[in-house]
Design a protein around this motif. Structure first.
Motif, PDB file in Angstrom:
ATOM      1  N   SER A   7       0.669  -1.306   0.483  1.00  0.00           N
ATOM      2  CA  SER A   7      -0.196   0.254   0.002  1.00  0.00           C
ATOM      3  C   SER A   7       0.483   0.908   0.160  1.00  0.00           C
ATOM      4  N   ARG A   8       0.462   1.958  -1.010  1.00  0.00           N
ATOM      5  CA  ARG A   8       0.860   3.262  -1.096  1.00  0.00           C
ATOM      6  C   ARG A   8       0.538   4.125   0.166  1.00  0.00           C
ATOM      7  N   ILE A   9       1.077   5.083   0.977  1.00  0.00           N
ATOM      8  CA  ILE A   9       0.380   5.976   1.816  1.00  0.00           C
ATOM      9  C   ILE A   9       0.941   7.154   2.195  1.00  0.00           C
ATOM     10  N   LEU A  10       0.624   8.202   1.694  1.00  0.00           N
ATOM     11  CA  LEU A  10       1.038   9.533   1.959  1.00  0.00           C
ATOM     12  C   LEU A  10       0.671  10.518   2.977  1.00  0.00           C
ATOM     13  N   ILE A  11       1.579  10.441   4.111  1.00  0.00           N
ATOM     14  CA  ILE A  11       1.037  11.053   5.516  1.00  0.00           C
ATOM     15  C   ILE A  11       1.534  12.915   5.262  1.00  0.00           C
ATOM     16  N   ILE A  12       0.749  13.494   5.752  1.00  0.00           N
ATOM     17  CA  ILE A  12       0.691  14.867   5.405  1.00  0.00           C
ATOM     18  C   ILE A  12       1.146  15.710   6.818  1.00  0.00           C
ATOM     19  N   GLY A  13       2.264  15.955   7.101  1.00  0.00           N
ATOM     20  CA  GLY A  13       2.825  16.378   8.357  1.00  0.00           C
ATOM     21  C   GLY A  13       3.990  15.464   9.384  1.00  0.00           C
ATOM     22  N   ALA A  30       3.473  -1.143   5.076  1.00  0.00           N
ATOM     23  CA  ALA A  30       3.308  -0.388   4.435  1.00  0.00           C
ATOM     24  C   ALA A  30       4.628   0.721   3.368  1.00  0.00           C
ATOM     25  N   ASP A  31       3.960   1.086   2.053  1.00  0.00           N
ATOM     26  CA  ASP A  31       5.117   2.872   1.687  1.00  0.00           C
ATOM     27  C   ASP A  31       4.747   3.476   2.332  1.00  0.00           C
ATOM     28  N   VAL A  32       5.891   4.430   2.585  1.00  0.00           N
ATOM     29  CA  VAL A  32       4.830   5.784   3.493  1.00  0.00           C
ATOM     30  C   VAL A  32       5.757   7.000   2.785  1.00  0.00           C
ATOM     31  N   THR A  33       5.040   8.199   2.615  1.00  0.00           N
ATOM     32  CA  THR A  33       5.893   8.977   2.113  1.00  0.00           C
ATOM     33  C   THR A  33       5.366  10.677   3.277  1.00  0.00           C
ATOM     34  N   PHE A  34       6.408  11.351   3.328  1.00  0.00           N
ATOM     35  CA  PHE A  34       6.272  12.350   3.734  1.00  0.00           C
ATOM     36  C   PHE A  34       5.829  13.350   2.849  1.00  0.00           C
ATOM     37  N   LEU A  35       4.507  14.527   3.566  1.00  0.00           N
ATOM     38  CA  LEU A  35       4.457  15.443   2.545  1.00  0.00           C
ATOM     39  C   LEU A  35       5.539  16.591   3.606  1.00  0.00           C
ATOM     40  N   ILE A  36       6.340  17.524   4.084  1.00  0.00           N
ATOM     41  CA  ILE A  36       6.900  17.879   4.871  1.00  0.00           C
ATOM     42  C   ILE A  36       7.171  19.904   4.035  1.00  0.00           C
ATOM     43  N   ARG A  37       7.121  20.426   4.752  1.00  0.00           N
ATOM     44  CA  ARG A  37       8.050  21.780   4.328  1.00  0.00           C
ATOM     45  C   ARG A  37       9.109  21.689   4.904  1.00  0.00           C
ATOM     46  N   PRO A  38       9.653  22.245   3.526  1.00  0.00           N
ATOM     47  CA  PRO A  38      11.201  22.130   3.177  1.00  0.00           C
ATOM     48  C   PRO A  38      12.280  22.142   4.214  1.00  0.00           C
ATOM     49  N   HIS A  39      12.184  23.204   5.350  1.00  0.00           N
ATOM     50  CA  HIS A  39      12.889  23.489   6.518  1.00  0.00           C
ATOM     51  C   HIS A  39      12.926  22.538   6.987  1.00  0.00           C
ATOM     52  N   ARG A  40      11.859  21.115   6.876  1.00  0.00           N
ATOM     53  CA  ARG A  40      12.342  19.757   8.136  1.00  0.00           C
ATOM     54  C   ARG A  40      12.301  18.369   6.842  1.00  0.00           C
ATOM     55  N   ALA A  41      12.801  18.741   5.882  1.00  0.00           N
ATOM     56  CA  ALA A  41      13.872  17.823   4.966  1.00  0.00           C
ATOM     57  C   ALA A  41      15.336  16.917   6.039  1.00  0.00           C
ATOM     58  N   LYS A  42      15.861  18.190   6.205  1.00  0.00           N
ATOM     59  CA  LYS A  42      17.281  17.483   7.245  1.00  0.00           C
ATOM     60  C   LYS A  42      16.899  15.927   8.211  1.00  0.00           C
ATOM     61  N   LEU A  43      15.734  17.264   9.473  1.00  0.00           N
ATOM     62  CA  LEU A  43      15.391  16.760  10.135  1.00  0.00           C
ATOM     63  C   LEU A  43      14.859  14.634   9.628  1.00  0.00           C
ATOM     64  N   LEU A  44      14.097  15.454   8.527  1.00  0.00           N
ATOM     65  CA  LEU A  44      14.073  13.950   8.284  1.00  0.00           C
ATOM     66  C   LEU A  44      15.166  13.346   7.612  1.00  0.00           C
ATOM     67  N   ASP A  45      16.124  13.018   7.054  1.00  0.00           N
ATOM     68  CA  ASP A  45      16.774  12.840   6.000  1.00  0.00           C
ATOM     69  C   ASP A  45      18.742  11.978   7.463  1.00  0.00           C
ATOM     70  N   SER A  46      17.551  11.888   8.765  1.00  0.00           N
ATOM     71  CA  SER A  46      18.578  11.552   9.423  1.00  0.00           C
ATOM     72  C   SER A  46      16.900   9.538  10.460  1.00  0.00           C
ATOM     73  N   PRO A  47      16.919   8.752  10.526  1.00  0.00           N
ATOM     74  CA  PRO A  47      15.863   7.869  11.059  1.00  0.00           C
ATOM     75  C   PRO A  47      16.351   8.781  12.222  1.00  0.00           C
ATOM     76  N   GLN A  48      14.246   8.467  12.379  1.00  0.00           N
ATOM     77  CA  GLN A  48      13.502   8.851  13.390  1.00  0.00           C
ATOM     78  C   GLN A  48      13.776   7.973  14.612  1.00  0.00           C
ATOM     79  N   MET A  49      14.347   8.218  15.775  1.00  0.00           N
ATOM     80  CA  MET A  49      14.561   7.658  16.951  1.00  0.00           C
ATOM     81  C   MET A  49      12.885   7.993  18.228  1.00  0.00           C
ATOM     82  N   LEU A  50      12.225   6.398  17.810  1.00  0.00           N
ATOM     83  CA  LEU A  50      11.118   6.881  19.269  1.00  0.00           C
ATOM     84  C   LEU A  50      11.679   5.701  20.182  1.00  0.00           C
TER      85      LEU A  50
END
Length: 345
Positions: A7-13, A30-50
């Protein structure tokens, strides 16, 4: 035979709701893609630690991609778009343009929308602005309590690990029966999304009727507003009987709004001061080791305060249109506004 396509899922935010929803959908394959503002890109370039309060462990979330241009939604053939923005952000000028872009990109396609923003009767507004078909959109919200560890530091119980939390981008707890909930405004959208989410195996997505969904969420904002007047005490310690009576009366007034139907009227009949206090105290206890009221102070007392106020004002407007004066809610909002003026001095 080949495997079923992912499943291809776009998450906005990509705030706490977006990241935790994406994490569980990724676990579901699922195959997940985020739509983010450009200034958030650097943060998502690294894996998210939860950091997970449930097992006191750190999870790495890296199986995702992102885009920064909303126009790229067109032609991408996503199975689902999950909107993970707060109600104010979705309804401001930028959000309005985004909703129209989503509508233009997905109108007449098989893409389904889970409207994860919370606001009173928001789906009707979204359908009107987007121009999407009624059967294409349903409401949803994350029941997992999650927050950015960079935005706030919450008090810790002895069972938590501050060193691991310091390494995390987000911390979360999934202690309610349902980690995600969708309503059946569009049954096909709701059931399809729940099936995908539930394949993660560690969290559950429930499908509820639209009135049950609404009557569960809408009255909570009167409680959060009152918590400011109480200065965010533990739910088990709320003791001002006069003010608590006003809060419960406000809750009943919201429950009786037409959008909640007969279920709302029945809920209002059985809601009592002691019963509501007990259910909130039970919620608080179930969230341990997360400090629920510290979480609510940040989430509703700071981050989403504007949304929460507008939500209650919308309740009053709908009540006025139905000939319901809602005196308790009016009085509660007046007290909150006076409290804000005094606090700002």
């Amino acid at each position: 035979m080949g495997e079923n396509p992912r499943s291809r899922i776009l998450i906005i935010g990509a705030g706490s709701m977006g990241i935790l929803t994406g994490y569980h959908l990724s676990l579901a394959g699922a195959d997940v893609t985020f739509l983010i503002r450009p200034h958030r890109a650097k943060l998502l370039d690294s894996p998210q630690m939860l950091y997970c309060y449930d097992d006191n462990q750190l999870k790495e979330y890296k199986r995702y991609s992102y885009i920064t241009d909303p126009l790229l939604i067109a032609g991408s053939n996503y199975d689902y778009v999950v909107i993970a923005l707060d109600g104010v952000s979705l309804r401001n000028e930028t959000g309005l343009d985004l909703v129209k872009t989503i509508g233009d990109a997905t109108r007449g396609t098989n893409t389904k929308i889970v409207l994860g923003s919370v606001f009173f009767d928001l789906r009707a507004w979204f359908l009107q602005v987007s121009g999407l078909a009624d059967e294409q959109v349903t409401n949803g919200h994350l029941g997992i309590h999650a927050y950015s560890t960079k935005a706030v530091t919450l008090p810790l119980e002895t069972s938590t690990d501050p060193n691991l939390i310091s390494k995390a981008d987000f911390a979360y707890i999934d202690k309610l029966d349902d980690g995600f909930t969708v309503d059946d405004s569009s049954p096909a959208v709701a059931n399809g999304f729940a099936k995908i989410y539930n394949a993660c195996g560690i969290s559950h997505c429930a499908v509820k009727s639209a009135p049950e969904y609404a009557v569960t969420i809408n009255p909570l904002f009167a409680i959060f507003a009152a918590c400011e007047l109480f200065d965010w005490p533990k739910f088990q310690d709320i003791g001002d009987e006069e003010l608590w009576g006003l809060v419960v009366s406000s809750v009943r007034e919201i429950q009786q709004l037409g959008i909640h139907g007969e279920l709302g009227r029945e809920s209002a009949r059985i809601t009592t001061e002691t019963g509501l206090a007990a259910s909130l105290a039970a919620w608080e206890k179930s969230m341990l080791p997360l400090d629920l009221q510290a979480f609510n102070r940040f989430h509703h007392g700071e981050k989403l305060r504007a949304q929460d106020r507008e939500h209650l004002q919308a309740c009053l407007s709908y009540g006025a249109a139905e000939g319901k004066p809602m005196p308790a809610l009016k009085d509660l909002l007046r007290r909150v506004q006076e409290h804000e003026v005094v606090a700002a001095q």
